[in-house]
Motif scaffolding. Sequence first.
Motif, short mmCIF file in Angstrom:
data_model
loop_
_atom_site.label_atom_id
_atom_site.label_comp_id
_atom_site.label_asym_id
_atom_site.label_seq_id
_atom_site.Cartn_x
_atom_site.Cartn_y
_atom_site.Cartn_z
N VAL A 104 0.83 -1.21 0.00
CA VAL A 104 0.00 0.00 0.00
C VAL A 104 0.86 1.25 0.00
N TRP A 125 -9.83 8.21 -0.79
CA TRP A 125 -9.26 6.99 -0.23
C TRP A 125 -10.10 6.51 0.95
N THR A 144 -10.97 2.72 3.34
CA THR A 144 -10.56 1.35 3.65
C THR A 144 -11.79 0.53 4.01
N ASN A 202 -9.14 0.55 -0.20
CA ASN A 202 -8.06 -0.24 0.38
C ASN A 202 -8.67 -1.48 1.05
N VAL A 249 -7.37 -1.82 -3.93
CA VAL A 249 -5.98 -1.89 -3.49
C VAL A 249 -5.83 -3.03 -2.49
N SER A 288 -3.06 -6.00 -0.36
CA SER A 288 -1.73 -6.26 0.18
C SER A 288 -1.77 -7.52 1.01
N VAL A 325 -2.96 -3.90 -7.26
CA VAL A 325 -4.07 -2.98 -7.45
C VAL A 325 -4.81 -3.38 -8.71
#
Length: 342
Positions: free
Chosen positions: A69, A127, A129, A161, A180, A182, A196
């Motif tokens: 990220v 952005w 999450t 995210n 996104v 990870s 991504v």
Amino acid sequence: MPGATTDLTGPQRPWPERLVGRFAAAQEAAVRSRGAWGPPAPGGDRRLLDRLSGDFGASEGRTSVTAGVRAFAGGWAGETRGVVLVERPGFAPLPGLLGAAGTRVWQLPWHELAEKARVLEEPAMLWVTSPGRNPDGRTLSTADAEELSRIARRGHHVMVNRVYRWFSRPGPDVPGGWSVHSLSKLAGGGARLGWVVGPEGAAHPPRVRLTSPATVWQRAWAEFLTPRNLDALVRECAEPTVEARQMFVASVRSALGWYEQDEVGGVAVLLGLRGLDENAALALFAERGVRVSPGSAFGAPGPAVRLAFSGVTARQATDTAGLVAHLVTSPATRGCLAPFRP
């Protein structure tokens, strides 16, 4: 802090030995593969992209491998010319990363992000999450996702995210948004591997496509991330965290009536403070053998503490719930804690 025995600051849960051995074998296979020490291909090594497409559902042709990220955010920062709207609370270093190129960054609660984006004439980046946001476990509602999708259709870049996907139910997708991902929260912060997925027809900025880690590292993970090993990672490193958090929430619900219905999951909870500053609250927990984190480290809008369950057992989580109930009801500290309300 001296005397603390239960660490709720979020230490990584260790891998079982059998997975350590399997990863070592995957690394050896990667090192022996042809071209392993060549420069990484822009957008990611083909072997890893095939793995992400086949076993993770990452859309073929719309996915770029990143070093996580932070690397993605740093790579995108140079592409952003308009305003960046970042959720609050959330990942503390993110505003600085996204604003590194001099971009204007505003931190706002989710509902204010959408309100601000609606009145901006220039393209913005948003952005959020979801699912299971750290520090409060929040997940986008269907209405939230629909609003963000409308914002994306207006030409804004919406980033979702999804690094806590391993600890929560999926939550709704955001059509037109960027997804996104990870492995850092599942496998460890040093994994430095993510990806991504862009919306249909969107070009991945060159700086993002060049954030892939070393070829040999990508191939090691491509070798390792079989369905069998992924299931083992989730079972050994994610599910105990989910169980511990659920036990804490259930125990606090029973004792105090908080959390009527825990629908989100995640790795942590955020508790607001009343009549205590954060340093006093950290000391109060530490005196009773529990380490917690200040909410300000995660952009909490007021005094708060974060309790993360990634390094504790269900029993420790239940004991901590008992401590919270005691602090809330004890005459000396009555009402000092409350559930965080976004």
